[in-house]
Scaffold this motif. Sequence first.
Motif, mmCIF file in Angstrom:
data_model
loop_
_atom_site.group_PDB
_atom_site.id
_atom_site.type_symbol
_atom_site.label_atom_id
_atom_site.label_comp_id
_atom_site.label_asym_id
_atom_site.label_seq_id
_atom_site.Cartn_x
_atom_site.Cartn_y
_atom_site.Cartn_z
ATOM 1 N N TRP A 190 13.894 7.506 -6.963
ATOM 2 C CA TRP A 190 13.175 6.774 -8.009
ATOM 3 C C TRP A 190 12.089 5.894 -7.406
ATOM 4 N N LEU A 191 12.310 5.418 -6.176
ATOM 5 C CA LEU A 191 11.329 4.567 -5.519
ATOM 6 C C LEU A 191 10.056 5.357 -5.203
ATOM 7 N N THR A 192 10.220 6.621 -4.852
ATOM 8 C CA THR A 192 9.061 7.477 -4.591
ATOM 9 C C THR A 192 8.203 7.601 -5.841
ATOM 10 N N TRP A 193 8.845 7.865 -6.970
ATOM 11 C CA TRP A 193 8.106 8.018 -8.225
ATOM 12 C C TRP A 193 7.512 6.684 -8.686
ATOM 13 N N LEU A 194 8.236 5.618 -8.472
ATOM 14 C CA LEU A 194 7.711 4.302 -8.815
ATOM 15 C C LEU A 194 6.460 4.007 -7.991
ATOM 16 N N ALA A 195 6.486 4.334 -6.709
ATOM 17 C CA ALA A 195 5.328 4.102 -5.841
ATOM 18 C C ALA A 195 4.118 4.906 -6.320
ATOM 19 N N ALA A 196 4.343 6.114 -6.803
ATOM 20 C CA ALA A 196 3.241 6.933 -7.334
ATOM 21 C C ALA A 196 2.650 6.303 -8.597
ATOM 22 N N VAL A 197 3.516 5.810 -9.475
ATOM 23 C CA VAL A 197 3.049 5.158 -10.711
ATOM 24 C C VAL A 197 2.294 3.878 -10.368
ATOM 25 N N VAL A 198 2.802 3.120 -9.418
ATOM 26 C CA VAL A 198 2.138 1.884 -8.993
ATOM 27 C C VAL A 198 0.749 2.201 -8.430
ATOM 28 N N THR A 199 0.647 3.270 -7.658
ATOM 29 C CA THR A 199 -0.651 3.658 -7.104
ATOM 30 C C THR A 199 -1.640 3.979 -8.216
ATOM 31 N N ALA A 200 -1.209 4.750 -9.188
ATOM 32 C CA ALA A 200 -2.087 5.093 -10.317
ATOM 33 C C ALA A 200 -2.499 3.831 -11.090
ATOM 34 N N ALA A 201 -1.546 2.948 -11.313
ATOM 35 C CA ALA A 201 -1.848 1.701 -12.030
ATOM 36 C C ALA A 201 -2.823 0.839 -11.235
ATOM 37 N N MET A 202 -2.668 0.823 -9.919
ATOM 38 C CA MET A 202 -3.554 0.044 -9.064
ATOM 39 C C MET A 202 -4.973 0.611 -9.104
ATOM 40 N N LEU A 203 -5.093 1.932 -9.078
ATOM 41 C CA LEU A 203 -6.413 2.580 -9.191
ATOM 42 C C LEU A 203 -7.138 2.077 -10.436
ATOM 43 N N TRP A 204 -6.438 2.117 -11.560
ATOM 44 C CA TRP A 204 -7.020 1.704 -12.833
ATOM 45 C C TRP A 204 -7.338 0.209 -12.846
ATOM 46 N N SER A 205 -6.385 -0.616 -12.432
ATOM 47 C CA SER A 205 -6.537 -2.067 -12.584
ATOM 48 C C SER A 205 -7.697 -2.625 -11.777
ATOM 49 N N ARG A 206 -7.921 -2.106 -10.589
ATOM 50 C CA ARG A 206 -8.970 -2.669 -9.734
ATOM 51 C C ARG A 206 -10.364 -2.423 -10.318
ATOM 52 N N VAL A 207 -10.536 -1.279 -10.996
ATOM 53 C CA VAL A 207 -11.822 -1.009 -11.647
ATOM 54 C C VAL A 207 -11.884 -1.742 -12.983
ATOM 55 N N CYS A 208 -10.794 -1.733 -13.722
ATOM 56 C CA CYS A 208 -10.734 -2.434 -15.006
ATOM 57 C C CYS A 208 -11.112 -3.903 -14.835
ATOM 58 N N LEU A 209 -10.651 -4.507 -13.762
ATOM 59 C CA LEU A 209 -10.902 -5.929 -13.525
ATOM 60 C C LEU A 209 -12.264 -6.196 -12.890
ATOM 61 N N GLY A 210 -12.994 -5.147 -12.578
ATOM 62 C CA GLY A 210 -14.350 -5.307 -12.074
ATOM 63 C C GLY A 210 -14.476 -5.670 -10.614
ATOM 64 N N VAL A 211 -13.426 -5.518 -9.825
ATOM 65 C CA VAL A 211 -13.514 -5.880 -8.415
ATOM 66 C C VAL A 211 -13.797 -4.682 -7.511
ATOM 67 N N HIS A 212 -13.775 -3.473 -8.066
ATOM 68 C CA HIS A 212 -14.073 -2.266 -7.294
ATOM 69 C C HIS A 212 -14.787 -1.242 -8.152
ATOM 70 N N PHE A 213 -15.555 -0.415 -7.481
ATOM 71 C CA PHE A 213 -16.134 0.772 -8.093
ATOM 72 C C PHE A 213 -15.101 1.899 -8.006
ATOM 73 N N PRO A 214 -15.216 2.930 -8.833
ATOM 74 C CA PRO A 214 -14.304 4.077 -8.708
ATOM 75 C C PRO A 214 -14.309 4.694 -7.308
ATOM 76 N N SER A 215 -15.461 4.753 -6.666
ATOM 77 C CA SER A 215 -15.505 5.314 -5.309
ATOM 78 C C SER A 215 -14.689 4.469 -4.329
ATOM 79 N N ASP A 216 -14.615 3.159 -4.546
ATOM 80 C CA ASP A 216 -13.810 2.281 -3.685
ATOM 81 C C ASP A 216 -12.328 2.630 -3.788
ATOM 82 N N VAL A 217 -11.854 2.834 -5.025
ATOM 83 C CA VAL A 217 -10.429 3.109 -5.202
ATOM 84 C C VAL A 217 -10.086 4.529 -4.752
#
Length: 189
Positions: free
Chosen positions: A125-152
């Motif tokens: 379950w930790l493996t799958w949680l880490a994958a979900v966290v990665t996807a959420a992190m990709l989205w959040s960093r651009v959503c919050l305006g601190v990164h461009f999509p190419s950065d993530v």
Amino acid sequence: MLELDLVLFQVLNADAATLPAVVTVARWVSQQLPTAMGGLLVGSLVLGNAEQRRSLALALASMALAWIGVQLLRLAFPMPRPAQLGLGIQWIEHAARAGFPSMHVAGAAALATSLFLRPITGLTWLTWLAAVVTAAMLWSRVCLGVHFPSDVLAGLLTGGLAAAAIHALAARAPRLQALLHKSPQGNAH
């Protein structure tokens, strides 16, 4: 910067019309979730068996190599963040330092990739949680305006390559391989 990068940034970056709950979730993902995952990893290291600890040690080494990779890439390619270019809305405080690649995403991707390369028995379950966290992190960093999509995306690649390198090194290093395949009683399994 590619035009597609700018278009995707404008689509994903939260603006004044974005629901406040979306910004709240994105802030939590970027600011509190890494700490929660760190606590989960420490708890798993402390409470896990020897095999689980070995897998987590590889994951932590992968994250450390990703950190080094991000630092080197930022020195080589000091790309500005969106706010430094006057683009979008930055929803969290952030220093005006290079944003390529995303450190948050690189660390999350290194963890997820490492756990996929060496799944932890009893903690899948930790493996799958880490994958979900990665996807959420990709989205959040651009959503919050601190990164461009190419950065993530570069962070995703950096973290994945760091994990692959650590696992390749572990598979080829005789002393390390002996440690990784040694049972808790001292016998090879």
